[in-house]
Write a protein that holds these residues in place. Structure first.
Motif, PDB file in Angstrom:
ATOM      1  N   CYS A 185       0.820  -1.215   0.000  1.00 36.90           N
ATOM      2  CA  CYS A 185       0.000   0.000   0.000  1.00 36.90           C
ATOM      3  C   CYS A 185       0.852   1.262   0.000  1.00 36.90           C
ATOM      4  N   ARG A 186       2.150   1.141  -0.237  1.00 42.13           N
ATOM      5  CA  ARG A 186       3.059   2.284  -0.189  1.00 42.13           C
ATOM      6  C   ARG A 186       3.471   2.745  -1.578  1.00 42.13           C
ATOM      7  N   VAL A 187       3.932   3.988  -1.617  1.00 41.37           N
ATOM      8  CA  VAL A 187       4.658   4.470  -2.792  1.00 41.37           C
ATOM      9  C   VAL A 187       6.112   4.064  -2.603  1.00 41.37           C
ATOM     10  N   GLY A 188       6.570   3.141  -3.408  1.00 40.59           N
ATOM     11  CA  GLY A 188       7.920   2.607  -3.295  1.00 40.59           C
ATOM     12  C   GLY A 188       8.060   1.405  -4.215  1.00 40.59           C
ATOM     13  N   ASN A 189       9.299   1.029  -4.517  1.00 41.76           N
ATOM     14  CA  ASN A 189       9.506  -0.037  -5.504  1.00 41.76           C
ATOM     15  C   ASN A 189       9.740  -1.408  -4.888  1.00 41.76           C
ATOM     16  N   GLU A 190       9.555  -1.544  -3.563  1.00 36.18           N
ATOM     17  CA  GLU A 190       9.833  -2.829  -2.923  1.00 36.18           C
ATOM     18  C   GLU A 190       8.878  -3.918  -3.393  1.00 36.18           C
ATOM     19  N   ALA A 191       7.581  -3.641  -3.437  1.00 27.10           N
ATOM     20  CA  ALA A 191       6.616  -4.662  -3.856  1.00 27.10           C
ATOM     21  C   ALA A 191       6.832  -5.045  -5.317  1.00 27.10           C
ATOM     22  N   LEU A 192       7.101  -4.055  -6.159  1.00 29.65           N
ATOM     23  CA  LEU A 192       7.351  -4.349  -7.575  1.00 29.65           C
ATOM     24  C   LEU A 192       8.640  -5.144  -7.736  1.00 29.65           C
TER      25      LEU A 192
END
Length: 484
Positions: free
Chosen positions: A132-139
């Motif tokens: 649910c964050r703005v960030g590239n970790e999940a991608l």
């Protein structure tokens, strides 16, 4: 229906059900915990996405990997603002990770373990948070598992998989700095998976390596046009420049003794040993397990150069280890089923895992609704949006850039050692029009500015505008910097 069709049907059914569970859990998590930008990197991603949405591929920060901002720019065609577009990319990537994770876990440990591993992934509050964050970790996590799964299929089956695998590793390279290391490690992992005697596999590894080199070369041409430096990974140079051996060693020790055990938690850590070391017989695919462990070791080694033991750098490692924990849970449950009271005992390992995940979810979400300081700086968004609506544009002097982002104004900050007078002099020299002081970070990081949390202690050169006190220990006070 033949056996292969039945297996394919069961796999599809498993993945769809797990996807629905992950979707429901993440949607509930997002509703229970409203999100705001909580890192400076998040702002850099969104600023790059804004450039890309205008077709400007050469005005972005070259230290920011391009794929996440690019996908955010595309998502902005659907969502009204870049923040929600970036969150949507993370959310979708986290959901889609279920498929390759299931494939890898099933190949290593069987269907039951794959179900358990993906169930843990679906209800893991830590992973829902990053979804649910703005960030590239999940991608980055999605590309990591997809790339490893596709590599296995490419080297064992060939065909179209052989062309999809390099593309996935390249996507990982364009998403996370350590993606380059994973791409290079893929050749080593390929030989671990197939050995040197399988000539067909060796040829496939060679083709894979050649395609990867070609993709890196194309990327290097783009980076050279962007920066003037011919390199496939511009950010790695900055990471290596800051290398410190002592901090490197401290990071290694902390990740092994603290981060991995804490993030896995007592249940997954306990059953990890079972999953790794229990004898399984001839059906065990040791080459596949060793191949995945090569990527785990590569990710861990690459993360050390960041000189930070933050768990997010080991996200893929922790999830990968959880697949062995899942097998350990399945194994112990099957053994317990044969014992006295087996019908009850066999449920305990799985029940302990689910109970632990739900307990951590309750603690994480519950803390947001018990009158305590929120985990994320929501007060920054409140202050920034008020400034955007009520004040004329101008440079904001503040510790964190989120206020400026939400205010749609530029910002600059103090030196951590600044006294109040030195900070205000720095603000005037920079041409700041406003000063914003927050209790969450500024009062801790820059003690010289702590007095400004009380407008009564502000000097005459600051005109008090508004104080935000909606959350405990999260005050934000906004001033206008006058000429006096």
């Amino acid at each position: 229906m033949d056996r292969d069709s039945q297996q394919q049907s069961s796999v599809t059914r498993d993945v769809l059900l797990l996807l629905l569970l992950a979707l429901a859990y993440r949607a509930a998590f997002l509703l229970a915990m409203p999100r705001v930008l909580d890192t400076a990197d998040a702002i850099h991603y969104l600023e790059s996405a804004a450039h890309l949405s205008r077709g400007d591929f050469f005005g972005i920060d070259p230290k920011i990997p391009i794929l996440y901002p690019l996908l955010t720019a595309l998502a902005h065609l659907v969502f009204t603002d870049f923040e929600h577009a970036g969150m949507a990319v993370s959310f979708l990537a986290s959901l889609l990770t279920i498929a390759p994770l299931y494939g890898l876990a099933r190949g290593m440990h069987g269907r039951a373990a794959a179900q358990v591993a993906c169930l843990a992934f679906a209800i893991w509050p830590w992973l829902a948070d990053y979804a649910c964050r703005v960030g590239n970790e999940a991608l980055g996590t999605f590309w990591w598992f997809l790339a490893v799964w596709l590599l296995v299929r490419a080297l064992r089956r060939g065909g179209l998989w052989l062309w999809l695998a390099p593309g996935s590793f390249f996507a990982l390279h364009l998403t996370r700095p350590e993606g380059t290391s994973a791409m290079l490690a893929a050749v080593v992992a390929g030989f671990v998976l197939c050995g040197l005697r399988d000539r067909a596999a060796v040829k496939r590894i060679a083709v894979f390596g050649a395609v990867c080199l070609a993709l890196l070369a194309v990327n290097a041409i783009y980076v050279r046009a962007l920066t003037g430096v011919g390199t496939a990974n511009f950010r790695i140079g900055f990471i290596l420049e800051e290398f410190d051996f002592l901090r490197f060693a401290q990071t290694a020790a902390k990740t092994l003794s603290d981060v991995l055990p804490v993030m896995l938690g007592p249940v997954l850590l306990l059953f990890l040993g079972v999953g790794l070391f229990v004898p399984r017989g001839e059906e065990r695919d040791l080459r596949l397990e060793a191949c995945v462990l090569v990527f785990v070791a590569t990710q861990w080694a690459a993360s050390l150069f960041v000189l930070s033991p933050a768990p997010r750098y080991l996200m893929t490692c922790i999830i990968a280890f959880s697949t062995w924990s899942a097998y350990g849970i399945v194994f112990v449950s099957r053994q317990a089923a044969a014992a006295r009271y087996g019908r009850i005992l066999r449920l305990i390992p799985m029940g302990a895992l689910v109970a632990t995940m739900l307990f951590h979810t309750l603690i994480t979400v519950g803390a947001e609704h018990l009158g305590r300081q929120p985990r994320e700086p929501r007060e920054y968004k409140a202050a920034g949006l008020w400034m955007k609506e009520h004040l004329a544009p101008g440079l904001i002097f503040c510790r964190k850039p989120q206020i400026g982002y939400y205010a749609a104004m530029p910002s600059t900050g103090p030196d951590l050692a600044d006294s109040l007078d030195a900070a205000l002099a720095r603000a005037r020299q920079a041409g700041a029009r406003y000063v914003a002081v927050d209790e969450r970070y500024t009062a801790q990081d820059v003690p010289g500015l702590r007095a400004l949390l009380d407008p009564a202690h502000a000097p005459a050169s600051l005109r008090f505008l508004k104080s935000f006190e909606d959350y405990p220990k999260s005050r934000v006070v906004v001033y206008e910097l006058t000429g006096s």
